[in-house]
Enzyme design. Structure first.
Site, PDB file in Angstrom:
ATOM      1  N   GLU A 196      -3.335 -37.583 -52.560  1.00  0.00           N
ATOM      2  CA  GLU A 196      -4.684 -37.516 -51.971  1.00  0.00           C
ATOM      3  C   GLU A 196      -4.613 -37.326 -50.456  1.00  0.00           C
ATOM      4  O   GLU A 196      -5.378 -36.543 -49.884  1.00  0.00           O
ATOM      5  CB  GLU A 196      -5.460 -38.784 -52.344  1.00  0.00           C
ATOM      6  CG  GLU A 196      -5.774 -38.830 -53.828  1.00  0.00           C
ATOM      7  CD  GLU A 196      -6.385 -40.143 -54.299  1.00  0.00           C
ATOM      8  OE1 GLU A 196      -6.695 -40.246 -55.501  1.00  0.00           O
ATOM      9  OE2 GLU A 196      -6.560 -41.072 -53.474  1.00  0.00           O
ATOM     10  N   ASN A 236     -21.181 -45.240 -54.979  1.00  0.00           N
ATOM     11  CA  ASN A 236     -20.575 -46.541 -54.696  1.00  0.00           C
ATOM     12  C   ASN A 236     -19.787 -46.578 -53.386  1.00  0.00           C
ATOM     13  O   ASN A 236     -18.866 -47.368 -53.220  1.00  0.00           O
ATOM     14  CB  ASN A 236     -19.733 -47.008 -55.887  1.00  0.00           C
ATOM     15  CG  ASN A 236     -18.615 -46.053 -56.227  1.00  0.00           C
ATOM     16  OD1 ASN A 236     -18.427 -45.065 -55.540  1.00  0.00           O
ATOM     17  ND2 ASN A 236     -17.865 -46.359 -57.269  1.00  0.00           N
ATOM     18  N   HIS A 242     -14.120 -44.530 -51.789  1.00  0.00           N
ATOM     19  CA  HIS A 242     -12.991 -44.268 -52.694  1.00  0.00           C
ATOM     20  C   HIS A 242     -11.736 -44.854 -52.067  1.00  0.00           C
ATOM     21  O   HIS A 242     -11.580 -44.810 -50.836  1.00  0.00           O
ATOM     22  CB  HIS A 242     -12.770 -42.760 -52.870  1.00  0.00           C
ATOM     23  CG  HIS A 242     -11.438 -42.437 -53.486  1.00  0.00           C
ATOM     24  ND1 HIS A 242     -11.243 -42.432 -54.846  1.00  0.00           N
ATOM     25  CD2 HIS A 242     -10.224 -42.185 -52.915  1.00  0.00           C
ATOM     26  CE1 HIS A 242      -9.956 -42.164 -55.089  1.00  0.00           C
ATOM     27  NE2 HIS A 242      -9.321 -42.020 -53.932  1.00  0.00           N
ATOM     28  N   LYS A 281     -18.121 -42.285 -48.834  1.00  0.00           N
ATOM     29  CA  LYS A 281     -18.811 -41.297 -49.675  1.00  0.00           C
ATOM     30  C   LYS A 281     -20.209 -40.950 -49.139  1.00  0.00           C
ATOM     31  O   LYS A 281     -20.735 -41.648 -48.258  1.00  0.00           O
ATOM     32  CB  LYS A 281     -18.905 -41.845 -51.109  1.00  0.00           C
ATOM     33  CG  LYS A 281     -17.547 -41.979 -51.811  1.00  0.00           C
ATOM     34  CD  LYS A 281     -17.753 -42.418 -53.260  1.00  0.00           C
ATOM     35  CE  LYS A 281     -16.449 -42.498 -54.025  1.00  0.00           C
ATOM     36  NZ  LYS A 281     -16.676 -42.909 -55.438  1.00  0.00           N
ATOM     37  N   TYR A 310     -11.087 -34.907 -58.053  1.00  0.00           N
ATOM     38  CA  TYR A 310     -11.430 -35.733 -59.206  1.00  0.00           C
ATOM     39  C   TYR A 310     -11.017 -35.083 -60.536  1.00  0.00           C
ATOM     40  O   TYR A 310     -11.579 -35.409 -61.579  1.00  0.00           O
ATOM     41  CB  TYR A 310     -12.929 -36.049 -59.208  1.00  0.00           C
ATOM     42  CG  TYR A 310     -13.290 -37.217 -58.304  1.00  0.00           C
ATOM     43  CD1 TYR A 310     -12.721 -38.473 -58.483  1.00  0.00           C
ATOM     44  CD2 TYR A 310     -14.224 -37.081 -57.285  1.00  0.00           C
ATOM     45  CE1 TYR A 310     -13.043 -39.558 -57.673  1.00  0.00           C
ATOM     46  CE2 TYR A 310     -14.553 -38.161 -56.465  1.00  0.00           C
ATOM     47  CZ  TYR A 310     -13.962 -39.389 -56.672  1.00  0.00           C
ATOM     48  OH  TYR A 310     -14.288 -40.460 -55.879  1.00  0.00           O
TER      49      TYR A 310
HETATM   50  P1  GDP Z   1     -12.787 -46.084 -58.731  1.00  0.00           P
HETATM   51  O1  GDP Z   1     -11.288 -45.888 -58.726  1.00  0.00           O
HETATM   52  O2  GDP Z   1     -13.197 -47.528 -58.580  1.00  0.00           O
HETATM   53  O3  GDP Z   1     -13.491 -45.202 -57.721  1.00  0.00           O
HETATM   54  O4  GDP Z   1     -13.326 -45.672 -60.170  1.00  0.00           O
HETATM   55  P2  GDP Z   1     -12.944 -44.491 -61.201  1.00  0.00           P
HETATM   56  O5  GDP Z   1     -11.650 -43.831 -60.813  1.00  0.00           O
HETATM   57  O6  GDP Z   1     -13.072 -45.058 -62.570  1.00  0.00           O
HETATM   58  O7  GDP Z   1     -14.128 -43.455 -61.022  1.00  0.00           O
HETATM   59  C1  GDP Z   1     -14.157 -42.542 -59.942  1.00  0.00           C
HETATM   60  C2  GDP Z   1     -15.567 -42.431 -59.443  1.00  0.00           C
HETATM   61  O8  GDP Z   1     -16.377 -41.829 -60.445  1.00  0.00           O
HETATM   62  C3  GDP Z   1     -16.271 -43.772 -59.150  1.00  0.00           C
HETATM   63  O9  GDP Z   1     -15.935 -44.319 -57.910  1.00  0.00           O
HETATM   64  C4  GDP Z   1     -17.718 -43.356 -59.221  1.00  0.00           C
HETATM   65  O10 GDP Z   1     -18.160 -42.710 -58.023  1.00  0.00           O
HETATM   66  C5  GDP Z   1     -17.708 -42.336 -60.362  1.00  0.00           C
HETATM   67  N1  GDP Z   1     -18.047 -42.977 -61.640  1.00  0.00           N
HETATM   68  C6  GDP Z   1     -17.298 -43.830 -62.383  1.00  0.00           C
HETATM   69  N2  GDP Z   1     -17.958 -44.226 -63.497  1.00  0.00           N
HETATM   70  C7  GDP Z   1     -19.160 -43.604 -63.442  1.00  0.00           C
HETATM   71  C8  GDP Z   1     -20.300 -43.593 -64.302  1.00  0.00           C
HETATM   72  O11 GDP Z   1     -20.344 -44.259 -65.349  1.00  0.00           O
HETATM   73  N3  GDP Z   1     -21.357 -42.807 -63.903  1.00  0.00           N
HETATM   74  C9  GDP Z   1     -21.329 -42.067 -62.751  1.00  0.00           C
HETATM   75  N4  GDP Z   1     -22.409 -41.318 -62.419  1.00  0.00           N
HETATM   76  N5  GDP Z   1     -20.283 -42.046 -61.920  1.00  0.00           N
HETATM   77  C10 GDP Z   1     -19.209 -42.814 -62.257  1.00  0.00           C
END
Ligand code: GDP
Length: 140
Positions: free
Chosen positions: A128, A114, A117, A11, A51
């Site tokens: 994807e 973070n 992905h 990312k 997303y």
């Molecule tokens: P992943 O599968 O571990 O990447 O997590 P998710 O599918 O739940 O979320 C997708 C992405 O959205 C995450 O990797 C983060 O970059 C972002 N994200 C998730 N939760 C939050 C949040 O509470 N705040 C913000 N700003 N971004 C978030």
């Protein structure tokens, strides 16, 4: 165990800090092979499509803005049990909860920024990968 392919993104927070090689070193050390890779500037439309599952979440706008804020490196990773293995190698979404040695524990800045992905299931991995790669760009 079955040989699988999963989709990965390095990312913007990681590419901006010149961490592509550092992330790839962790991926390869875990036994996953990078069988396709390219550095791209994601468009807003691409990020919104990618997303779309999070469209209703309060952080959706912030997430899309972040994903287009700098280049990303999109990848296909291959290996035994690659989908679950890469989720382990990445660590928890929130780096403060990620296990030691995981990419997110070592490199991520926050729950949003973070660093990586990884697909969460075989079905999403296929969708994807197809969004960003044609078949002849993947060489195992
Ligand atoms: P992943 O599968 O571990 O990447 O997590 P998710 O599918 O739940 O979320 C997708 C992405 O959205 C995450 O990797 C983060 O970059 C972002 N994200 C998730 N939760 C939050 C949040 O509470 N705040 C913000 N700003 N971004 C978030």
């Amino acid at each position: 165990m079955a040989i699988e392919r999963t989709f990965s993104i390095i990312k913007p927070d990681a590419t901006a800090r010149n961490l592509t090689g550092a992330v790839n070193a962790i991926i390869e050390k875990a036994g996953l092979r990078i069988v396709a890779q390219k550095r791209i500037q994601m468009t807003r439309a691409q990020a919104e499509t990618f997303y779309a599952v999070h469209k209703a979440r309060p952080f959706f706008g912030e997430l899309v803005d972040f994903m287009i804020s700098a280049p990303v490196v999109v990848q296909v990773l291959e290996g035994d049990n690659a989908i679950a293995k890469y989720r382990d190698v990445m660590g928890a979404t929130d780096p403060s909860k990620a296990a030691d040695g995981t990419i997110r524990k070592v490199h991520a800045k926050s729950i949003g920024e973070n660093s990586v992905h990884g697909s969460d299931a075989a079905e999403t991995a296929a969708i994807e990968i197809a969004q960003f790669f044609s078949g002849n760009e993947i060489v195992g």
